[in-house]
Write a protein that holds these residues in place. Structure first.
Motif, short mmCIF file in Angstrom:
data_model
loop_
_atom_site.label_atom_id
_atom_site.label_comp_id
_atom_site.label_asym_id
_atom_site.label_seq_id
_atom_site.Cartn_x
_atom_site.Cartn_y
_atom_site.Cartn_z
N GLY A 135 8.96 8.74 3.09
CA GLY A 135 8.78 7.68 4.07
C GLY A 135 7.32 7.39 4.38
N TYR A 136 6.47 8.33 4.11
CA TYR A 136 5.03 8.13 4.31
C TYR A 136 4.38 7.57 3.05
CZ TYR A 136 5.36 10.61 8.73
OH TYR A 136 5.68 10.97 10.00
N GLY B 297 -5.65 4.63 7.21
CA GLY B 297 -5.84 3.42 8.03
C GLY B 297 -7.23 3.41 8.65
N TYR C 263 -3.90 10.08 6.27
CA TYR C 263 -3.87 8.76 6.90
C TYR C 263 -5.11 8.00 6.45
CZ TYR C 263 -4.20 5.13 10.45
OH TYR C 263 -4.32 3.93 11.09
N CYS D 102 5.54 5.96 0.67
CA CYS D 102 5.98 4.64 0.23
C CYS D 102 5.17 3.54 0.92
CB CYS D 102 7.48 4.45 0.48
SG CYS D 102 7.90 4.19 2.21
N GLN D 103 4.22 3.94 1.76
CA GLN D 103 3.31 3.01 2.45
C GLN D 103 1.88 3.27 1.96
OE1 GLN D 103 4.10 2.90 6.84
NE2 GLN D 103 5.48 4.57 6.33
N GLN E 114 -0.74 1.62 1.62
CA GLN E 114 -1.85 1.02 2.34
C GLN E 114 -2.20 1.83 3.59
OE1 GLN E 114 1.25 -0.07 2.20
NE2 GLN E 114 1.88 -0.63 4.26
N THR E 115 -1.34 2.80 3.95
CA THR E 115 -1.55 3.58 5.18
C THR E 115 -1.66 5.07 4.92
OG1 THR E 115 -0.24 1.90 6.33
CG2 THR E 115 -0.64 3.95 7.50
N TRP E 116 -0.88 5.59 3.96
CA TRP E 116 -0.82 7.03 3.70
C TRP E 116 -1.00 7.31 2.21
CZ3 TRP E 116 -0.52 9.85 8.06
CH2 TRP E 116 0.02 9.25 9.19
N GLU E 117 -1.64 8.42 1.88
CA GLU E 117 -1.72 8.84 0.48
C GLU E 117 -1.25 10.29 0.39
OE1 GLU E 117 -5.75 8.35 -0.84
OE2 GLU E 117 -6.38 10.27 -0.05
#
Length: 79
Positions: A37-38, A8, A6, A40-41, A43-46
């Motif tokens: 699903g993680y 963020g 995470y 693909c975000q 800016q929030t997850w790597e």
């Protein structure tokens, strides 16, 4: 289980991962079938650890269907 970090700025609660808070820079395990699903975000997850091979089958891409009738020029339309 796959793992993601995470990235963020504020702690969050992810219902899918249980009732606890996930803090900034924390690495958590996620179900293999939900890993996409993680990550693909971005800016929030790597991604940290991808799902294991052979875990969840990846569906083949959908083929585009074309019909010869749709491409054919009707008689008399050439004029």
């Amino acid at each position: 289980m796959a793992r993601v970090r995470y990235i963020g700025r504020e702690p969050v609660t992810v219902p899918e991962l249980g009732p606890r808070e996930i803090g900034p820079d924390e690495i958590v395990q996620v179900p293999d079938e939900r890993w996409d699903g993680y990550v693909c975000q971005p800016q929030t997850w790597e991604p940290v650890e991808e799902p294991k091979a052979g875990g969840v089958p990846v569906p083949p891409p959908l083929a585009k269907k074309t019909t010869a009738a749709a491409k054919a020029t009707p008689k008399g339309a050439e004029d």
